[in-house]
Write an enzyme that holds these catalytic residues in place. Structure first.
Site, PDB file in Angstrom:
ATOM      1  CB  CYS A  77      23.990 -25.153 -18.043  1.00  0.00           C
ATOM      2  SG  CYS A  77      24.700 -26.160 -16.724  1.00  0.00           S
ATOM      3  CG  HIS A 175      25.645 -27.966 -21.552  1.00  0.00           C
ATOM      4  ND1 HIS A 175      26.092 -26.667 -21.527  1.00  0.00           N
ATOM      5  CD2 HIS A 175      25.804 -28.441 -20.296  1.00  0.00           C
ATOM      6  CE1 HIS A 175      26.517 -26.366 -20.312  1.00  0.00           C
ATOM      7  NE2 HIS A 175      26.348 -27.426 -19.548  1.00  0.00           N
ATOM      8  CD  GLU A 177      26.163 -25.866 -25.136  1.00  0.00           C
ATOM      9  OE1 GLU A 177      26.852 -25.757 -24.110  1.00  0.00           O
ATOM     10  OE2 GLU A 177      24.906 -25.867 -25.116  1.00  0.00           O
TER      11      GLU A 177
END
Length: 193
Positions: A77, A175, A177
Site C-alpha cells: 500500500c 493489502h 494480508e
C-alpha cells in the site's frame, strides 16, 4: 527464515504479522538497520499520509537504507507508493526505487477506492499459481499509473499498476494480508522468492 517487518510508525503491522504466522513463519518488527540488513525477507508496510510517513523514514535513516537492500523487499500500500519517485500526496519525494510518480484519482470517482477490486495482467513469481481477475482488498486515494515495472493491473477510473517489480523490490497497492486465501498465497509466494 528471518522475516523483518519495518516498523517506522506508519504501518498496518498486526494483520501482516498474523498472516505470516498463518503461513507458518514468524516475523519480527524492527527499525534497527542491522536487523533489517540481516533479514532474509523484508516487508515494508504503510498506512496513512505519504509526506508524514516519509518524514518518519528520514528521521530514522531508513530512507537511505531501504533502496540499498539486496534481499527481497515487499512494499504494501503506502509502502509501495513510497518506493516510487514521488507522490502527489503532500508533494512527497519518494525512495526512487520504481520509476513512476504516484498521482491522485480524479474527481470522477469516489476516493478513497475502498473495498475489493480485480487484479489482472499478472506477471512475476509473486503471482505464481494466482488466477487472473482475483479480487484483492484496496484502500487508497493515490495510485501508480501503468508503467513498464507493473506486474499487476487494476481498473478504477483508469487502469493503474496494482503491483510493481524491479530487481529485488516488489510492491502491491492492495493489502495481501487482508485479501483472504489468495492474498495469503501471494504473501507465501513472496516468502518463497
Amino acid at each position: 527464515m528471518k522475516i523483518v517487518i519495518i516498523n517506522y510508525g506508519a504501518g498496518n503491522i498486526q494483520s501482516i504479522m498474523f498472516a505470516i504466522e498463518r503461513l507458518g513463519y514468524k516475523a519480527i518488527l524492527s527499525n534497527n538497520p542491522e536487523e533489517i540488513l540481516a533479514a532474509d525477507k523484508v516487508i515494508f508496510p504503510g498506512v496513512g499520509e505519504a509526506s508524514s510517513a516519509m518524514e518518519k523514514l528520514i528521521e530514522s535513516g531508513l530512507d537511505c537504507l531501504i533502496p540499498n537492500l539486496k534481499q527481497p523487499v515487499l512494499g504494501i500500500c503506502l509502502g509501495m507508493q513510497l518506493m516510487c519517485q514521488s507522490s502527489e500526496e503532500g508533494n512527497t519525494k519518494g525512495l526512487g526505487i520504481f520509476d513512476v510518480d504516484v498521482v491522485k484519482f480524479t474527481s470522477n470517482v469516489k476516493v478513497p477506492q475502498m473495498g475489493w477490486n480485480q487484479i489482472y495482467n499478472l506477471k512475476s513469481d509473486l503471482f505464481r499459481e494466482i488466477p487472473e481477475n482475483e479480487f484483492m482488498y484496496l484502500v487508497h486515494s493515490f495510485y501508480a499509473p501503468s508503467c513498464p515495472e507493473a506486474i499487476a493491473t487494476t481498473h478504477y477510473d483508469v487502469e493503474y499498476a496494482s503491483a510493481l517489480h524491479k530487481n529485488n523490490f516488489y510492491g502491491t497497492q492492495f493489502h495481501p494480508e487482508k485479501s483472504g486465501d489468495i492474498g495469503e498465497k501471494i504473501l507465501g509466494n513472496f516468502l518463497n522468492i
